[in-house]
Design a protein around this motif. Structure first.
Motif, PDB file in Angstrom:
ATOM      1  N   GLY A   1      28.363  48.356  31.974  1.00  0.00           N
ATOM      2  CA  GLY A   1      29.027  48.709  33.224  1.00  0.00           C
ATOM      3  C   GLY A   1      28.385  48.029  34.410  1.00  0.00           C
ATOM      4  O   GLY A   1      27.199  48.210  34.679  1.00  0.00           O
TER       5      GLY A   1
ATOM      6  N   GLY B   1      29.167  48.406  37.678  1.00  0.00           N
ATOM      7  CA  GLY B   1      29.507  49.063  38.931  1.00  0.00           C
ATOM      8  C   GLY B   1      28.274  49.275  39.783  1.00  0.00           C
ATOM      9  O   GLY B   1      27.240  48.616  39.594  1.00  0.00           O
TER      10      GLY B   1
ATOM     11  N   GLU C   1      30.396  43.946  31.415  1.00  0.00           N
ATOM     12  CA  GLU C   1      31.403  44.515  32.313  1.00  0.00           C
ATOM     13  C   GLU C   1      32.805  44.227  31.769  1.00  0.00           C
ATOM     14  O   GLU C   1      33.160  43.072  31.524  1.00  0.00           O
ATOM     15  CB  GLU C   1      31.261  43.931  33.709  1.00  0.00           C
ATOM     16  CG  GLU C   1      32.391  44.221  34.677  1.00  0.00           C
ATOM     17  CD  GLU C   1      32.677  45.709  34.836  1.00  0.00           C
ATOM     18  OE1 GLU C   1      33.859  46.090  34.737  1.00  0.00           O
ATOM     19  OE2 GLU C   1      31.727  46.484  35.041  1.00  0.00           O
TER      20      GLU C   1
ATOM     21  N   LEU D   1      31.542  45.318  40.227  1.00  0.00           N
ATOM     22  CA  LEU D   1      31.665  46.022  41.513  1.00  0.00           C
ATOM     23  C   LEU D   1      33.082  46.038  42.091  1.00  0.00           C
ATOM     24  O   LEU D   1      33.259  46.054  43.308  1.00  0.00           O
ATOM     25  CB  LEU D   1      30.699  45.403  42.538  1.00  0.00           C
ATOM     26  CG  LEU D   1      29.205  45.551  42.232  1.00  0.00           C
ATOM     27  CD1 LEU D   1      28.384  44.648  43.149  1.00  0.00           C
ATOM     28  CD2 LEU D   1      28.768  47.005  42.395  1.00  0.00           C
ATOM     29  N   LYS D   2      34.092  46.072  41.248  1.00  0.00           N
ATOM     30  CA  LYS D   2      35.465  46.053  41.750  1.00  0.00           C
ATOM     31  C   LYS D   2      35.783  47.297  42.579  1.00  0.00           C
ATOM     32  O   LYS D   2      36.440  47.214  43.620  1.00  0.00           O
ATOM     33  CB  LYS D   2      36.459  45.935  40.575  1.00  0.00           C
ATOM     34  CG  LYS D   2      36.476  44.562  39.922  1.00  0.00           C
ATOM     35  CD  LYS D   2      37.642  44.396  38.971  1.00  0.00           C
ATOM     36  CE  LYS D   2      38.942  44.163  39.710  1.00  0.00           C
ATOM     37  NZ  LYS D   2      40.038  43.772  38.802  1.00  0.00           N
ATOM     38  N   LYS D   3      35.330  48.458  42.119  1.00  0.00           N
ATOM     39  CA  LYS D   3      35.618  49.694  42.847  1.00  0.00           C
ATOM     40  C   LYS D   3      34.915  49.707  44.200  1.00  0.00           C
ATOM     41  O   LYS D   3      35.449  50.207  45.194  1.00  0.00           O
ATOM     42  CB  LYS D   3      35.198  50.903  42.017  1.00  0.00           C
ATOM     43  CG  LYS D   3      35.628  52.238  42.612  1.00  0.00           C
ATOM     44  CD  LYS D   3      35.284  53.392  41.686  1.00  0.00           C
ATOM     45  CE  LYS D   3      35.643  54.728  42.326  1.00  0.00           C
ATOM     46  NZ  LYS D   3      35.294  55.875  41.455  1.00  0.00           N
ATOM     47  N   LEU D   4      33.713  49.151  44.254  1.00  0.00           N
ATOM     48  CA  LEU D   4      32.947  49.114  45.501  1.00  0.00           C
ATOM     49  C   LEU D   4      33.719  48.399  46.604  1.00  0.00           C
ATOM     50  O   LEU D   4      33.685  48.802  47.772  1.00  0.00           O
ATOM     51  CB  LEU D   4      31.607  48.415  45.271  1.00  0.00           C
ATOM     52  CG  LEU D   4      30.733  48.250  46.507  1.00  0.00           C
ATOM     53  CD1 LEU D   4      29.960  49.528  46.787  1.00  0.00           C
ATOM     54  CD2 LEU D   4      29.773  47.079  46.371  1.00  0.00           C
TER      55      LEU D   4
ATOM     56  N   TYR E   1      28.444  43.959  48.225  1.00  0.00           N
ATOM     57  CA  TYR E   1      28.747  43.258  46.974  1.00  0.00           C
ATOM     58  C   TYR E   1      27.887  42.007  46.819  1.00  0.00           C
ATOM     59  O   TYR E   1      27.233  41.795  45.790  1.00  0.00           O
ATOM     60  CB  TYR E   1      30.230  42.873  46.942  1.00  0.00           C
ATOM     61  CG  TYR E   1      30.618  42.012  45.757  1.00  0.00           C
ATOM     62  CD1 TYR E   1      31.118  42.586  44.597  1.00  0.00           C
ATOM     63  CD2 TYR E   1      30.479  40.622  45.806  1.00  0.00           C
ATOM     64  CE1 TYR E   1      31.458  41.807  43.503  1.00  0.00           C
ATOM     65  CE2 TYR E   1      30.813  39.837  44.717  1.00  0.00           C
ATOM     66  CZ  TYR E   1      31.302  40.427  43.572  1.00  0.00           C
ATOM     67  OH  TYR E   1      31.625  39.637  42.495  1.00  0.00           O
TER      68      TYR E   1
ATOM     69  N   GLY F   1      30.919  54.331  34.702  1.00  0.00           N
ATOM     70  CA  GLY F   1      31.785  54.967  35.681  1.00  0.00           C
ATOM     71  C   GLY F   1      32.596  56.077  35.056  1.00  0.00           C
ATOM     72  O   GLY F   1      32.434  56.431  33.881  1.00  0.00           O
TER      73      GLY F   1
ATOM     74  N   SER G   1      39.368  53.592  35.469  1.00  0.00           N
ATOM     75  CA  SER G   1      38.609  53.129  34.328  1.00  0.00           C
ATOM     76  C   SER G   1      39.264  53.733  33.089  1.00  0.00           C
ATOM     77  O   SER G   1      40.383  54.224  33.133  1.00  0.00           O
ATOM     78  CB  SER G   1      37.138  53.555  34.461  1.00  0.00           C
ATOM     79  OG  SER G   1      36.373  53.047  33.397  1.00  0.00           O
TER      80      SER G   1
END
Length: 394
Positions: free
Chosen positions: A7, A9, A30, A36-39, A107, A155, A160
């Motif tokens: 992961g 994240g 990943e 870090l897409k959600k970030l 990021y 996550g 997800s």
């Protein structure tokens, strides 16, 4: 040691940096096409990454004693950590943002640090299985990996899948029920189109089986299905958990938060009706309340639009102004939620290290665990804190 982090994240990237700084070999697996897409979408792209009030009362969990330990050990490390990555913070009433107002600043700082420390990132990879022998054997759709230590940082169920929970269960963990949190509330009535698109300051009081559970003050968004906005979101974790247990969840809305109680509001309306005798009640209320709310209350109570204050059943009007009843049917589902409430029990990890109490050498972080916070940087805050601790690999 060879460390695999499943992961990429927030908590996974922070764990990687700490492990790399301690001279371990680190590979991040990943499943998405980038880390870090959600970030990048948090805080509408501004990234509220921390809060001054990082306290227990901002969270829901199965083990507050364990959470308290994690907070005590790590909350003073987070801001120095990001300053060490070159992040200049902007503190707005206790809410921390990067000074650039761009999530890309966070990021880039995390990503560049991992790369500069020679960490390896593999994207578009799915972990299919994990077993522990003398080492961890991790089966993926891109081959087999071996590791001395594994950090599970996949996550939550939001944006997800449930693979992280499955992997944790394969290694001996249990799973507390998963429910959507920081999510919109759906009501039982059929009149919500009448107040659609109204935003107003209000106090929401949540009752569970007729007992007051929690209050939130701030901007409420009235929608064609019920309630949205931060104050509604902050109640949603309690509501999701309660509804799943068959509890009755009920909210009252105070549309006049500047009045302490019904008596104060009555005195105000008494005075105004004398001061402005040519105004009817609707015209007086329009001095502080959206006309859509006024019209809806009048319709529910069957009040003539031209009625004066002295002509109406004042107790009923006061009730609907300061304690408008909102009967909760359900919350929106995971597709609308920002986080998940529930997850791997915090009781099953060592809070001083984030190491599993079920499988030695396994560490769990972030939203995978049964910890979720209210709006304001608390969920990212827990990701950073748990990631920093896990990355020490004690």
């Amino acid at each position: 040691m060879e460390v695999i982090i499943i992961g990429g994240g927030a908590s996974g990237m922070v764990s990687a940096i700490k492990a790399l700084e301690n001279n371990h070999q680190v590979t991040i697996l990943e499943k998405n096409n980038k880390v870090l897409k959600k970030l990048l979408v948090t805080g509408n792209g501004r990234c509220n990454y921390w809060n001054t009030e990082m306290n227990l009362d901002k969270y829901y969990t199965d083990d507050f004693a364990a959470l308290e330990t994690i907070l005590k050990l790590n909350k003073d490390q987070v801001l120095p950590f990001f300053r060490g990555l070159g992040i200049v913070e902007k503190n707005i009433n206790g809410y921390y943002y990067p000074y650039s107002n761009q999530a890309t600043s966070i990021y880039n700082a995390l990503y560049n640090k991992v790369i500069n420390l020679k960490g390896k990132i593999i994207t578009d990879i799915n972990v299919l299985d994990i077993v522990k022998k003398d080492k961890f054997l991790i089966t993926t759709d891109k081959g087999m990996f071996k590791a001395d230590k594994v950090i599970l940082a996949t996550g939550s169920k939001v944006r997800s899948d449930e693979s992280g929970y499955v992997l944790a269960q394969k290694l001996g963990h249990s799973l507390n029920p998963l429910h959507p949190a920081l999510v919109k509330l759906v009501g039982q009535d059929n009149f919500y189109q009448a107040w659609e698109n109204v935003r107003c300051e209000a106090i929401l009081s949540l009752y569970e089986d007729k007992l007051i559970k929690k209050q939130e003050y701030g901007e409420v968004q009235l929608t064609n299905y019920g309630l949205s906005g931060i104050v509604a979101f902050n109640l949603s974790s309690t509501i999701s958990r309660g509804l799943s247990l068959g509890k009755n969840e009920f909210i009252t809305i105070n549309f006049v938060p500047w009045c302490k109680n019904k008596n104060e509001l009555k005195n105000y309306l008494d005075v105004k009706s004398v001061m402005i005798p040519d105004f009817n009640l609707s015209q007086i209320l329009e001095g502080f309340l959206n006309y859509k709310i006024i019209n809806l209350i009048f319709k529910i109570l069957k009040i003539n639009k031209e009625a004066k204050w002295e002509d109406v059943k004042q107790a009923e009007v006061l009730k609907y102004l300061v304690a408008f009843p909102f009967y909760i049917k359900e919350t929106k589902d995971f597709l609308d939620a920002q986080v998940t409430t529930g997850g791997i029990p915090l009781k099953e990890i060592n809070p001083k290290t984030m190491e599993s109490l079920k499988t030695k050498g396994l560490y769990l972080t972030g939203e995978l665990l049964d910890v979720d916070g209210i709006c304001g940087g608390y969920n990212l805050g827990f990701a950073w804190m748990s990631g920093l601790e896990a990355g020490k690999l004690k």
